[in-house]
Scaffold this motif. Structure first.
Motif, short mmCIF file in Angstrom:
data_model
loop_
_atom_site.label_atom_id
_atom_site.label_comp_id
_atom_site.label_asym_id
_atom_site.label_seq_id
_atom_site.Cartn_x
_atom_site.Cartn_y
_atom_site.Cartn_z
N ALA A 64 0.83 -1.21 0.00
CA ALA A 64 0.00 0.00 0.00
C ALA A 64 0.86 1.26 0.00
O ALA A 64 0.51 2.27 -0.62
CB ALA A 64 -0.93 0.00 1.21
N SER A 65 2.02 1.21 0.66
CA SER A 65 2.94 2.35 0.66
C SER A 65 3.48 2.62 -0.73
O SER A 65 3.66 3.78 -1.13
CB SER A 65 4.10 2.10 1.63
OG SER A 65 3.66 2.01 2.96
N ILE A 66 3.75 1.53 -1.48
CA ILE A 66 4.21 1.70 -2.86
C ILE A 66 3.16 2.43 -3.69
O ILE A 66 3.46 3.38 -4.42
CB ILE A 66 4.52 0.33 -3.50
CG1 ILE A 66 5.69 -0.35 -2.78
CG2 ILE A 66 4.83 0.48 -4.98
CD1 ILE A 66 5.90 -1.79 -3.19
N ILE A 67 1.91 2.00 -3.55
CA ILE A 67 0.82 2.63 -4.30
C ILE A 67 0.69 4.10 -3.90
O ILE A 67 0.57 4.99 -4.75
CB ILE A 67 -0.50 1.88 -4.06
CG1 ILE A 67 -0.39 0.45 -4.61
CG2 ILE A 67 -1.67 2.61 -4.71
CD1 ILE A 67 -1.57 -0.43 -4.27
N VAL A 110 -8.77 -7.78 10.60
CA VAL A 110 -9.05 -6.35 10.69
C VAL A 110 -7.75 -5.56 10.88
O VAL A 110 -7.59 -4.47 10.34
CB VAL A 110 -10.03 -6.06 11.84
CG1 VAL A 110 -10.27 -4.55 11.98
CG2 VAL A 110 -11.36 -6.78 11.60
N LEU A 111 -6.83 -6.12 11.65
CA LEU A 111 -5.55 -5.45 11.86
C LEU A 111 -4.82 -5.27 10.53
O LEU A 111 -4.27 -4.20 10.24
CB LEU A 111 -4.68 -6.22 12.84
CG LEU A 111 -3.34 -5.56 13.15
CD1 LEU A 111 -3.54 -4.36 14.06
CD2 LEU A 111 -2.36 -6.54 13.79
N ILE A 112 -4.81 -6.33 9.71
CA ILE A 112 -4.12 -6.24 8.42
C ILE A 112 -4.82 -5.23 7.52
O ILE A 112 -4.16 -4.49 6.77
CB ILE A 112 -4.07 -7.64 7.76
CG1 ILE A 112 -3.12 -8.54 8.55
CG2 ILE A 112 -3.63 -7.54 6.31
CD1 ILE A 112 -3.10 -9.98 8.08
N LEU A 113 -6.15 -5.16 7.58
CA LEU A 113 -6.87 -4.13 6.82
C LEU A 113 -6.44 -2.74 7.28
O LEU A 113 -6.17 -1.85 6.45
CB LEU A 113 -8.37 -4.31 7.02
CG LEU A 113 -9.27 -3.20 6.41
CD1 LEU A 113 -9.10 -3.15 4.90
CD2 LEU A 113 -10.73 -3.43 6.80
N GLY A 114 -6.37 -2.54 8.59
CA GLY A 114 -5.92 -1.26 9.10
C GLY A 114 -4.50 -0.94 8.68
O GLY A 114 -4.18 0.21 8.34
N ARG A 115 -3.64 -1.95 8.70
CA ARG A 115 -2.24 -1.73 8.28
C ARG A 115 -2.17 -1.36 6.81
O ARG A 115 -1.32 -0.57 6.40
CB ARG A 115 -1.44 -3.00 8.55
CG ARG A 115 -1.17 -3.26 10.01
CD ARG A 115 -0.12 -2.31 10.56
NE ARG A 115 1.20 -2.69 10.04
CZ ARG A 115 2.23 -1.84 9.95
NH1 ARG A 115 2.08 -0.57 10.28
NH2 ARG A 115 3.40 -2.26 9.51
N THR A 116 -3.05 -1.93 6.00
CA THR A 116 -3.07 -1.60 4.57
C THR A 116 -3.47 -0.13 4.37
O THR A 116 -2.86 0.59 3.58
CB THR A 116 -4.03 -2.52 3.82
OG1 THR A 116 -3.65 -3.88 4.04
CG2 THR A 116 -4.00 -2.24 2.33
#
Length: 486
Positions: free
Chosen positions: A63-66, A106-112
């Motif tokens: 997501a950081s790349i995007i 949900v944590l991974i969604l938040g991290r994204t």
């Protein structure tokens, strides 16, 4: 009229507020990286999801790349003030989701979501420097913003470690929200609403971004089950998609890298390969806090700081290396692979030990410093060779490619690390035995992979791009300037 160029001109008055806003955005992104690395073992202990441990890094970085790639479009389309506000609000939203996460999904969604906002916060300040400061202040502004990564190695583990030791990992995410909103408010007051520069809309390399996301997801999905066949299929799918990226990048006019970057026989390809191998080797630090807490019985605070020693070594190596002459820089680059491989091999020796002794902790610490220092010795000279060996028309894309390649290598490396760890027993049998086995295989495989640096770095030293696209040997007595890595 003479324009002031000293630190006072950058850090005082209205420029000081602008510097605080821009440096604060990068600091938020960087501190968050080390904060989450430190608290993640506590998160897993509370809500489970050990199988998806590495996903917190892989999807965050994707997501950081995007976000980083889209930053130029956001800046030209929204203007500095609104673009910064959007980045900060997205990042704050991600922090909120993480703090409320009932499970790992949900944590991974938040991290994204965090990663998307963080990528914007990471890239926008570098693009805004030319818009808010006089040109004479640009070098110091760049140094100030880049220095936030060094500060993050001190602040991130401290904040994360304190919250983790009090079993309050959710508060670590909550505390980032008001800090982020304060920087958004400051930016809304001090940054210009619109850019006065005539800028063309930069095309977005959509195909490459989709394929790269597929690469990381394929390897990550393949790592879920500790099955060699399942892992092999995921890895093969990832490699095929990576090959597709190489083919598209070599022919598509919407490129992420300068022209001829993926051409075999050229100078840029071994440079990018060397950068990627170094960054991938460094992604092993994602698991270090977990290993130190489970195997060495260290506190989250100590474990976080030991993991951050890689980044500290990188900074120290860069500071030493960036002022070297061409001949001395070439020698430093030759030493770099030896330090990286030796550090990872030492980590493979000391990290798997089930001991709380000072000797084993000292061995792990030395290993982390060696890996980071090796990267730091070579990194400035790899970067300057990119900028020095592309046409003037390609300078912008060449500069952006540095961050892009670094983030891509981080995402792929973290996904690969997760696959190796899970296959080696990280989740099954898990516990002390699984962690010890996973550490042995993780650092052993990464040490072997990093040994390819002996080949790629020597290829860099043997070539130098010339206008007709051929290569010639580098001259040892040519001067070389370097800048600190981002």
């Amino acid at each position: 009229m003479t324009t002031a160029t000293g630190w006072a001109a950058l850090l005082l008055g209205k420029n000081g507020l602008r510097s605080l806003a821009l440096a604060g955005g990068v600091a938020l992104h960087a501190i968050n990286v080390y904060l989450v690395t430190t608290i993640l073992p506590s998160v897993v202990k509370d809500i489970g999801g050990l199988d998806y441990y590495a996903w917190n890094t892989t999807l965050f970085v994707v997501a950081s790349i995007i976000g980083s790639v889209l930053s130029a479009r956001c800046l030209t389309g929204l203007g500095p003030r609104v673009a910064y506000a959007v980045a900060g609000l997205v990042f704050a939203l991600g922090c909120g989701l993480c703090s409320l996460a009932p499970d790992m999904g949900v944590l991974i969604l938040g991290r994204t979501v965090q990663g998307l906002g963080g990528g914007l916060l990471f890239a926008l300040p570098y693009s805004m420097i030319r818009l808010v400061f006089d040109q004479a202040l640009w070098p110091r502004a760049m140094a100030l913003i880049s220095g936030m990564w060094g500060a993050a190695t001190l602040i991130g583990p401290a904040v994360g470690g304190v919250f983790a030791e009090y079993d309050a990992w959710r508060a670590a995410f909550w505390v980032l929200i008001p800090v982020t909103l304060s920087f958004v408010l400051l930016a809304s007051l001090i940054l210009p609403r619109k850019t006065t520069e005539p800028t063309a809309k930069a095309p977005v390399p959509v195909v490459q971004l989709v394929l790269l996301t597929g690469v990381v997801l394929a390897i990550s999905v393949g790592s879920i089950k500790p099955s060699p066949l399942f892992n092999a299929v995921g890895l093969l799918a990832g490699m095929l998609l990576l090959y597709a990226v190489w083919r598209v990048e070599g022919s598509d006019r919407h490129r992420m890298l300068p022209q001829n970057s993926v051409r075999t026989g050229g100078l840029l390809l071994p440079i990018y390969l060397s950068m990627s191998l170094m960054v991938m080797g460094m992604t092993s630090e994602v698991f270090v806090p977990y290993f130190l807490q489970v195997l060495h019985l260290q506190t989250p605070l100590v474990a976080g700081y030991v993991a951050a020693l890689m980044a500290a070594g990188w900074t120290l190596g860069s500071l030493y290396s960036c002022g070297l002459s061409r001949e001395a820089a070439n020698r430093a680059m030759l030493v770099a692979p030896l330090l990286v491989v030796t550090g990872l091999a030492l980590a493979g020796l000391f990290v798997p030990q089930t001991s709380a002794s000072r000797v084993s902790l000292g061995g792990v610490s030395v290993a982390m410093v060696l890996v980071g220092t090796g990267i730091g010795l070579a990194w400035p000279h790899l970067l300057t060779r990119i900028l020095a060996n592309v046409p003037d028309a390609e300078k912008d894309i060449a500069g952006a490619s540095i961050t892009t390649v670094q983030l891509i290598a981080t995402a792929v490396g973290a996904a690969l690390a997760g696959m190796i760890a899970n296959l080696a027993g990280f989740t099954s049998p898990g516990g002390v035995a699984g962690a010890s086995s996973a550490a042995t295989w993780l650092f052993g495989v990464f040490a072997a992979l990093s040994a390819l640096l002996f080949i790629t770095v020597r290829q860099v030293l043997r070539r130098e791009a010339v206008p007709n696209g051929t290569s010639v040997p580098l001259m040892a007595d040519e001067p070389l300037t370097a800048e600190k890595p981002e």
